[in-house]
Write a protein that holds these residues in place. Structure first.
Motif, short mmCIF file in Angstrom:
data_model
loop_
_atom_site.label_atom_id
_atom_site.label_comp_id
_atom_site.label_asym_id
_atom_site.label_seq_id
_atom_site.Cartn_x
_atom_site.Cartn_y
_atom_site.Cartn_z
N LEU A 190 0.83 -1.20 0.00
CA LEU A 190 0.00 0.00 0.00
C LEU A 190 0.86 1.25 0.00
O LEU A 190 1.95 1.27 0.57
N MET A 191 0.37 2.29 -0.63
CA MET A 191 1.01 3.60 -0.65
C MET A 191 0.09 4.56 0.10
O MET A 191 -1.14 4.45 -0.01
N PHE A 192 0.67 5.50 0.85
CA PHE A 192 -0.11 6.44 1.64
C PHE A 192 0.22 7.86 1.19
O PHE A 192 1.37 8.28 1.19
N LEU A 193 -0.83 8.59 0.81
CA LEU A 193 -0.67 9.93 0.26
C LEU A 193 -1.56 10.91 1.01
O LEU A 193 -2.63 10.54 1.49
N ILE A 194 -1.13 12.16 1.08
CA ILE A 194 -1.95 13.23 1.63
C ILE A 194 -2.21 14.21 0.49
O ILE A 194 -1.30 14.52 -0.27
N THR A 195 -3.45 14.64 0.35
CA THR A 195 -3.80 15.64 -0.65
C THR A 195 -4.12 16.92 0.09
O THR A 195 -5.04 16.96 0.91
N ASP A 196 -3.36 17.98 -0.20
CA ASP A 196 -3.61 19.24 0.49
C ASP A 196 -4.73 20.02 -0.17
O ASP A 196 -5.32 19.58 -1.17
N ALA A 197 -5.05 21.17 0.38
CA ALA A 197 -6.14 21.99 -0.12
C ALA A 197 -5.92 22.45 -1.56
O ALA A 197 -6.86 22.76 -2.27
N ASP A 198 -4.66 22.49 -2.01
CA ASP A 198 -4.34 22.89 -3.38
C ASP A 198 -4.36 21.70 -4.34
O ASP A 198 -4.08 21.85 -5.52
N GLY A 199 -4.63 20.50 -3.82
CA GLY A 199 -4.70 19.31 -4.67
C GLY A 199 -3.36 18.63 -4.90
O GLY A 199 -3.25 17.75 -5.74
N VAL A 200 -2.33 19.02 -4.16
CA VAL A 200 -1.01 18.44 -4.33
C VAL A 200 -0.92 17.14 -3.52
O VAL A 200 -1.25 17.11 -2.35
N LEU A 201 -0.44 16.07 -4.18
CA LEU A 201 -0.27 14.77 -3.52
C LEU A 201 1.14 14.64 -2.97
O LEU A 201 2.11 14.95 -3.67
N THR A 202 1.26 14.17 -1.73
CA THR A 202 2.55 13.94 -1.11
C THR A 202 2.54 12.55 -0.49
O THR A 202 1.60 12.20 0.21
N ASP A 203 3.59 11.77 -0.74
CA ASP A 203 3.72 10.43 -0.16
C ASP A 203 4.15 10.58 1.30
O ASP A 203 5.14 11.23 1.60
N ILE A 204 3.39 9.98 2.22
CA ILE A 204 3.69 10.08 3.66
C ILE A 204 4.16 8.75 4.24
O ILE A 204 4.32 8.62 5.44
N GLY A 205 4.40 7.77 3.39
CA GLY A 205 4.74 6.43 3.84
C GLY A 205 5.96 6.34 4.74
O GLY A 205 6.00 5.52 5.66
N SER A 206 6.95 7.20 4.52
CA SER A 206 8.17 7.13 5.32
C SER A 206 7.98 7.59 6.76
O SER A 206 8.83 7.34 7.61
N THR A 207 6.87 8.27 7.04
CA THR A 207 6.62 8.77 8.39
C THR A 207 5.55 7.98 9.13
O THR A 207 5.00 8.45 10.13
N LEU A 208 5.24 6.78 8.64
CA LEU A 208 4.25 5.91 9.29
C LEU A 208 4.96 4.92 10.20
O LEU A 208 5.91 4.26 9.80
N LYS A 209 4.49 4.82 11.44
CA LYS A 209 5.06 3.88 12.41
C LYS A 209 3.92 3.14 13.08
O LYS A 209 3.02 3.80 13.61
N PRO A 210 3.88 1.87 13.13
CA PRO A 210 4.72 0.95 12.38
C PRO A 210 4.34 0.97 10.90
O PRO A 210 3.28 1.48 10.55
N GLU A 211 5.21 0.41 10.08
CA GLU A 211 4.91 0.32 8.66
C GLU A 211 3.64 -0.54 8.51
O GLU A 211 3.56 -1.64 9.05
#
Length: 151
Positions: free
Chosen positions: A68-89
């Protein structure tokens, strides 16, 4: 003769209504409530803008063992991968369930996350969305504002 044709048409209409109403078996599945797809829940949907902010995220209905991939979409519609900051994986277990905590503080500190609503998207390894959930970030009330609210 007219009565037999009308009876035959009536029976055909009832059978057609029954077949297309969802009461009949479709593709080998039992009639009734549809199967739910994957679901993502943000257990902390209202988060204070703080450098130590954490967001608990969990899901169910996912294919066991699937990446699975985890992304955050901000108010401007920009996608950012947040997977590296998830604990535990997050790892999907045999029941299709997973849980994790997102350390959002770094994104807040670097101003990638500001006050407002965002969408967390869980996607497959090719970034095709599987499920989404909202999360809201808000500014902590100042002490002066808190005192005014109490009065």
């Amino acid at each position: 003769m007219k009565k037999s044709i009308c009876s035959l048409l009536s029976i055909a209409m009832v059978a057609a209504v029954f077949a297309f109403s969802g009461c009949a078996t479709l593709k080998g599945e039992k009639a009734g409530a549809p199967a739910l797809g994957p679901v993502v829940v943000v257990a902390t949907p209202h988060v204070v803008l703080d450098n130590k902010a954490e967001v608990v995220v969990m899901g169910t209905g996912f294919q066991p063992g699937k990446e699975l991939m985890f992304l955050i979409t901000d108010a401007d519609g920009v996608l950012t991968d947040i997977g590296s900051t998830l604990k535990p994986e997050p790892k999907v277990d045999a029941t299709g369930t997973w849980g994790t905590t997102w350390a959002a503080g770094g994104y807040i500190k670097s101003k990638l996350i500001k006050k407002g609503a965002y969408t967390i998207t869980v996607a497959d390894s090719e970034y095709n969305p599987i499920a989404i959930a909202p999360v809201n970030f808000y500014e902590k009330p100042k002490k002066e504002d808190a005192k005014k609210e109490k009065k």
